[in-house]
Design a protein around this motif. Structure first.
Motif, PDB file in Angstrom:
ATOM      1  N   VAL A 137      -8.939  -9.640  17.895  1.00  0.00           N
ATOM      2  CA  VAL A 137      -7.659 -10.273  16.376  1.00  0.00           C
ATOM      3  C   VAL A 137      -8.405  -9.133  15.322  1.00  0.00           C
ATOM      4  O   VAL A 137      -7.314  -8.522  15.014  1.00  0.00           O
ATOM      5  N   ARG A 138     -10.097  -9.230  14.920  1.00  0.00           N
ATOM      6  CA  ARG A 138     -10.111  -8.609  13.653  1.00  0.00           C
ATOM      7  C   ARG A 138      -9.777  -7.011  14.503  1.00  0.00           C
ATOM      8  O   ARG A 138      -8.986  -5.842  13.284  1.00  0.00           O
ATOM      9  N   ALA A 160      -3.336  -2.432  12.283  1.00  0.00           N
ATOM     10  CA  ALA A 160      -3.045  -2.829  11.991  1.00  0.00           C
ATOM     11  C   ALA A 160      -2.546  -2.433  10.278  1.00  0.00           C
ATOM     12  O   ALA A 160      -2.124  -1.679   9.776  1.00  0.00           O
ATOM     13  N   LEU A 161      -3.545  -2.681   9.659  1.00  0.00           N
ATOM     14  CA  LEU A 161      -4.129  -2.094   8.094  1.00  0.00           C
ATOM     15  C   LEU A 161      -3.671  -0.359   7.845  1.00  0.00           C
ATOM     16  O   LEU A 161      -3.296  -0.089   6.956  1.00  0.00           O
ATOM     17  N   TRP A 206      -7.168 -17.088   7.836  1.00  0.00           N
ATOM     18  CA  TRP A 206      -5.681 -16.170   8.058  1.00  0.00           C
ATOM     19  C   TRP A 206      -4.120 -16.886   7.852  1.00  0.00           C
ATOM     20  O   TRP A 206      -3.366 -16.121   7.651  1.00  0.00           O
ATOM     21  N   ARG A 207      -4.669 -18.395   8.674  1.00  0.00           N
ATOM     22  CA  ARG A 207      -3.159 -19.194   7.649  1.00  0.00           C
ATOM     23  C   ARG A 207      -1.671 -18.464   8.660  1.00  0.00           C
ATOM     24  O   ARG A 207      -0.913 -18.312   8.249  1.00  0.00           O
ATOM     25  N   LEU A 242      -0.293  -9.206   8.378  1.00  0.00           N
ATOM     26  CA  LEU A 242      -1.318  -8.533   8.728  1.00  0.00           C
ATOM     27  C   LEU A 242      -1.984 -10.016   9.786  1.00  0.00           C
ATOM     28  O   LEU A 242      -2.104  -9.049  10.951  1.00  0.00           O
ATOM     29  N   SER A 243      -1.865 -11.040  10.024  1.00  0.00           N
ATOM     30  CA  SER A 243      -2.514 -11.774  10.463  1.00  0.00           C
ATOM     31  C   SER A 243      -1.734 -11.776  11.311  1.00  0.00           C
ATOM     32  O   SER A 243      -1.615 -12.046  12.735  1.00  0.00           O
ATOM     33  N   GLN A 244      -0.087 -11.341  10.986  1.00  0.00           N
ATOM     34  CA  GLN A 244       0.529 -12.211  12.350  1.00  0.00           C
ATOM     35  C   GLN A 244      -0.035 -10.975  14.024  1.00  0.00           C
ATOM     36  O   GLN A 244       0.556 -11.333  15.352  1.00  0.00           O
TER      37      GLN A 244
END
Length: 392
Positions: A54-55, A61-62, A244-245, A273-275
């Motif tokens: 995930v990270r 993505a970032l 990450w909400r 970003l979380s998605q």
């Protein structure tokens, strides 16, 4: 003449109780800054970070995505991945259109309550239970109907309790595994509650955010029994992604337009970003990593329950899932809030009083989280054993 001093006010709907867990965390943080000796069993938060996959996906993505608004119901590939998770974990056919990605499970509860209930509607839930259900419903003008639960029903609501209500309800919230007790509804119990809701025209909302965290029988989703239910889940607990909400809902077709419109007006979309990172949560590597965390929780659970029993704290909910022990300390105090404050002040151990979760009987209970390291659990229990009067 217009009097601004009397016109400006705080809305009555905002007069809800604070979430006292967060106040304990603030007090623990203050002690940590001053003394550096806190061992916390307070937060329902894994000590581990999000899975490495995930990270890594979030880092890509970032660097390679603009990270603007996504589709308001979530990235299509994430909704597809969540739908596939139900086939993999439950053998349950779920379509991407059934899935709504949300800003945490908290955002999902707000959308579920707003889309399904009107002000004045009566909504039933177990006591003890997660306080945000009660407080969000109250802020929305709903009437909360608490079902007093204890060890005789394993702290879960029953069909008999619902049949005994003096007035009808419009909704029922269930949680399995539950916070703060960790208890689980069996397949037959969940199916029975789902059938009762269907027969009586009651909206079932099933909180399944601790799915994946169980130490006995398999867990069941409400959608196995009732496709008119709203199911809420989250990346926070099983995948160690609290900050990450990001959560999701399974939404029946009749509520989808309402949820879509509410999402667009409230949050526009969940965090981009979380998605992007969360798509990788369903990879084999991520499943293997979080599976190892569950085994640590199992070890922590066994240690905590044994050591509490050695200290004479024997009335503890079964803790069949999640990562909490709900412990009755009524033989020690009728002021769990003061007990927790003194324990933190005198030993640096942070635990949570039960009044958040049960405003009637909670001052004889503690909630202790075993989501942290095994070393922290052992250290906290060592300090507790030295501190308790008469403990050996």
């Amino acid at each position: 003449m217009f009097d601004s001093a009397t016109a400006l006010r705080v809305a009555e709907r905002a007069a809800v109780e604070p979430f006292q867990v967060m106040e304990v965390l603030s007090a623990a943080a203050a002690r940590q800054r001053s003394k550096g000796d806190v061992v916390s069993l307070a937060a329902g938060q894994p000590a581990t970070p999000a899975p490495n996959a995930v990270r890594e996906a979030a880092a890509r993505a970032l660097n390679h995505h603009a990270l603007g608004y996504t589709e308001q119901l979530g990235l299509p590939e994430l909704r597809e991945s969540i739908a596939g998770h139900y086939d993999r974990s439950y053998g349950l056919a779920v379509q991407a259109d059934d899935v709504v990605v949300t800003t945490g499970a908290s955002g999902a509860f707000l959308l579920a309550f707003l889309s399904a209930f009107d002000a004045g509607d009566r909504v039933a839930l177990a006591r003890p239970g997660y306080p945000a259900y009660r407080n969000i419903l109250a802020a929305l003008g709903c009437e909360v109907v608490e079902l007093p639960c204890d060890e005789t029903t394993r702290f879960q609501p029953t069909v008999a309790m619902l049949d005994a209500l003096d007035e009808p309800v419009r909704g029922l919230i269930v949680a399995s595994p539950a916070n703060p007790t960790g208890t689980v509804l069996s397949r037959d119990e969940l199916a029975g509650l789902a059938r009762w809701c269907e027969t009586n025209g009651v909206q079932l909302i099933s909180d399944e955010i601790y799915h994946g965290l169980s130490y006995g029988d398999s867990l069941h989703s409400a959608w196995e029994f009732a496709r008119e239910a709203v199911v809420v889940n989250s990346f926070s607990k099983f995948w160690s992604m609290t900050g990450w909400r990001l959560g999701w809902m399974l939404v029946p077709p009749r509520l989808r337009r309402a949820v879509d419109s509410l999402t667009g007006n409230f949050t526009l979309c969940p965090p981009a970003l979380s998605q992007h990172g969360a798509v990788a949560a369903f990879s084999e590597d991520a499943y293997a990593e979080v599976g190892a965390h569950v085994e640590r929780y199992r070890t922590n659970r066994e240690l905590l329950l044994k050591r509490l029993a050695d200290l004479g704290i024997t009335r503890v909910a079964p803790a069949d899932g999640a990562f909490y022990a709900w412990a009755d300390i009524g033989h020690l105090t009728d002021d769990a809030t003061g007990f927790c404050r003194r324990l933190l002040d005198e030993t640096g151990v942070a635990v949570v009083p039960g009044v958040d979760f049960d405003p009637v009987l909670g001052n004889r209970f503690l909630r202790m989280s075993f989501a942290g390291s095994t070393e922290d659990i052992a250290e906290a229990l060592d300090r507790l054993s030295r501190w308790l009067p008469g403990a050996s």
